[in-house]
Structure formats: C-alpha cells, structure tokens
Design a protein around this motif. Structure first.
Motif, PDB file in Angstrom:
ATOM      1  N   UNK A 168     -54.693 -40.437  33.143  1.00 31.53           N
ATOM      2  CA  UNK A 168     -53.384 -41.094  33.180  1.00 31.53           C
ATOM      3  C   UNK A 168     -52.529 -40.679  31.984  1.00 31.53           C
ATOM      4  N   UNK A 169     -53.126 -40.542  30.821  1.00 34.88           N
ATOM      5  CA  UNK A 169     -52.376 -40.088  29.647  1.00 34.88           C
ATOM      6  C   UNK A 169     -51.948 -38.632  29.836  1.00 34.88           C
ATOM      7  N   UNK A 170     -52.809 -37.803  30.420  1.00 33.40           N
ATOM      8  CA  UNK A 170     -52.450 -36.410  30.696  1.00 33.40           C
ATOM      9  C   UNK A 170     -51.253 -36.313  31.638  1.00 33.40           C
ATOM     10  N   UNK A 171     -51.232 -37.130  32.671  1.00 33.85           N
ATOM     11  CA  UNK A 171     -50.131 -37.096  33.634  1.00 33.85           C
ATOM     12  C   UNK A 171     -48.818 -37.463  32.952  1.00 33.85           C
ATOM     13  N   UNK A 172     -48.837 -38.468  32.109  1.00 36.02           N
ATOM     14  CA  UNK A 172     -47.628 -38.858  31.383  1.00 36.02           C
ATOM     15  C   UNK A 172     -47.179 -37.724  30.462  1.00 36.02           C
ATOM     16  N   UNK A 173     -48.122 -37.101  29.754  1.00 40.42           N
ATOM     17  CA  UNK A 173     -47.784 -36.003  28.856  1.00 40.42           C
ATOM     18  C   UNK A 173     -47.186 -34.828  29.617  1.00 40.42           C
ATOM     19  N   UNK A 174     -47.783 -34.453  30.747  1.00 38.40           N
ATOM     20  CA  UNK A 174     -47.266 -33.331  31.531  1.00 38.40           C
ATOM     21  C   UNK A 174     -45.883 -33.645  32.090  1.00 38.40           C
ATOM     22  N   UNK A 175     -45.662 -34.873  32.520  1.00 41.89           N
ATOM     23  CA  UNK A 175     -44.354 -35.255  33.052  1.00 41.89           C
ATOM     24  C   UNK A 175     -43.288 -35.189  31.960  1.00 41.89           C
ATOM     25  N   UNK A 176     -43.601 -35.677  30.768  1.00 40.82           N
ATOM     26  CA  UNK A 176     -42.638 -35.617  29.670  1.00 40.82           C
ATOM     27  C   UNK A 176     -42.369 -34.169  29.258  1.00 40.82           C
ATOM     28  N   UNK A 177     -43.381 -33.334  29.305  1.00 39.08           N
ATOM     29  CA  UNK A 177     -43.190 -31.921  28.991  1.00 39.08           C
ATOM     30  C   UNK A 177     -42.251 -31.269  29.995  1.00 39.08           C
ATOM     31  N   UNK A 178     -42.424 -31.562  31.268  1.00 44.36           N
ATOM     32  CA  UNK A 178     -41.555 -30.996  32.298  1.00 44.36           C
ATOM     33  C   UNK A 178     -40.117 -31.485  32.125  1.00 44.36           C
ATOM     34  N   UNK A 179     -39.944 -32.745  31.808  1.00 43.58           N
ATOM     35  CA  UNK A 179     -38.601 -33.277  31.585  1.00 43.58           C
ATOM     36  C   UNK A 179     -37.950 -32.582  30.395  1.00 43.58           C
ATOM     37  N   UNK A 180     -38.711 -32.357  29.332  1.00 44.70           N
ATOM     38  CA  UNK A 180     -38.156 -31.670  28.156  1.00 44.70           C
ATOM     39  C   UNK A 180     -37.726 -30.250  28.483  1.00 44.70           C
ATOM     40  N   UNK A 181     -38.473 -29.561  29.316  1.00 42.68           N
ATOM     41  CA  UNK A 181     -38.090 -28.205  29.703  1.00 42.68           C
ATOM     42  C   UNK A 181     -36.742 -28.230  30.411  1.00 42.68           C
ATOM     43  N   UNK A 182     -36.556 -29.158  31.344  1.00 42.51           N
ATOM     44  CA  UNK A 182     -35.281 -29.250  32.046  1.00 42.51           C
ATOM     45  C   UNK A 182     -34.138 -29.626  31.102  1.00 42.51           C
ATOM     46  N   UNK A 183     -34.405 -30.515  30.162  1.00 41.25           N
ATOM     47  CA  UNK A 183     -33.364 -30.916  29.208  1.00 41.25           C
ATOM     48  C   UNK A 183     -32.972 -29.730  28.337  1.00 41.25           C
ATOM     49  N   UNK A 184     -33.939 -28.988  27.831  1.00 50.58           N
ATOM     50  CA  UNK A 184     -33.630 -27.829  26.991  1.00 50.58           C
ATOM     51  C   UNK A 184     -32.884 -26.761  27.773  1.00 50.58           C
ATOM     52  N   UNK A 185     -33.265 -26.539  29.013  1.00 50.28           N
ATOM     53  CA  UNK A 185     -32.557 -25.550  29.829  1.00 50.28           C
ATOM     54  C   UNK A 185     -31.109 -25.970  30.069  1.00 50.28           C
ATOM     55  N   UNK A 186     -30.885 -27.251  30.292  1.00 51.79           N
ATOM     56  CA  UNK A 186     -29.518 -27.728  30.524  1.00 51.79           C
ATOM     57  C   UNK A 186     -28.677 -27.617  29.251  1.00 51.79           C
ATOM     58  N   UNK A 187     -29.266 -27.925  28.104  1.00 47.38           N
ATOM     59  CA  UNK A 187     -28.533 -27.829  26.838  1.00 47.38           C
ATOM     60  C   UNK A 187     -28.136 -26.391  26.541  1.00 47.38           C
ATOM     61  N   UNK A 188     -28.947 -25.431  26.933  1.00 45.50           N
ATOM     62  CA  UNK A 188     -28.689 -24.028  26.626  1.00 45.50           C
ATOM     63  C   UNK A 188     -27.967 -23.312  27.757  1.00 45.50           C
ATOM     64  N   UNK A 189     -27.440 -24.036  28.699  1.00 47.57           N
ATOM     65  CA  UNK A 189     -26.819 -23.424  29.875  1.00 47.57           C
ATOM     66  C   UNK A 189     -25.617 -22.559  29.504  1.00 47.57           C
TER      67      UNK A 189
END
Length: 68
Positions: A22-43
């Motif tokens: 369960x902790x791994x799933x939360x960590x992976x989900x937050x990592x994926x969200x961060x990737x999308x946020x960084x990509x949007x900031x650098x658009x």
C-alpha cells in the motif's frame, strides 16, 4: 524504530506485505503525478532547458507490459 519492531513481532507476513504494497502504491502514484506536473511546468520552455530521456517511448513500451 520501536513501531517497526512491534509490527514485525506482532504481525503476520501477509499484514506486513499489505503495509508495504500500500505504501508502494502511494509512492508510485505520487511519482507519476510529479512527472505530469514537471512536464506541464516545462511546456513553454525550450527543449534543451530540461532533462530529456532518450528513446523513452521504446523503453515504456517494453516496461509497462512487464509491470502489468
């Protein structure tokens, strides 16, 4: 530290595994969200201004089916 020892002594393997997964799933989900946020900031920035991964689509097409 004491909480970890108590969980290890008082729990079964299945319970510990459920906690870890369960902790791994939360960590992976937050990592994926961060990737999308960084990509949007650098658009709007130039292409050389942020880190690029070579052949990312090829790598993901290989790794994603393995993760499923």
């Amino acid at each position: 530290m004491l909480a970890i020892v108590i969980v290890l002594v008082a729990s079964r393997f299945e319970q510990i595994l459920n906690y870890v997964v369960s902790v791994d799933v939360v960590f992976f989900a937050l990592t994926a969200v961060c990737v999308f946020v960084f990509r949007r900031r650098n658009r709007g920035k130039p292409k050389g201004d942020f880190f690029r991964v070579p052949a990312i689509r090829l790598r993901l097409s290989f790794l994603l089916p393995l993760a499923a």
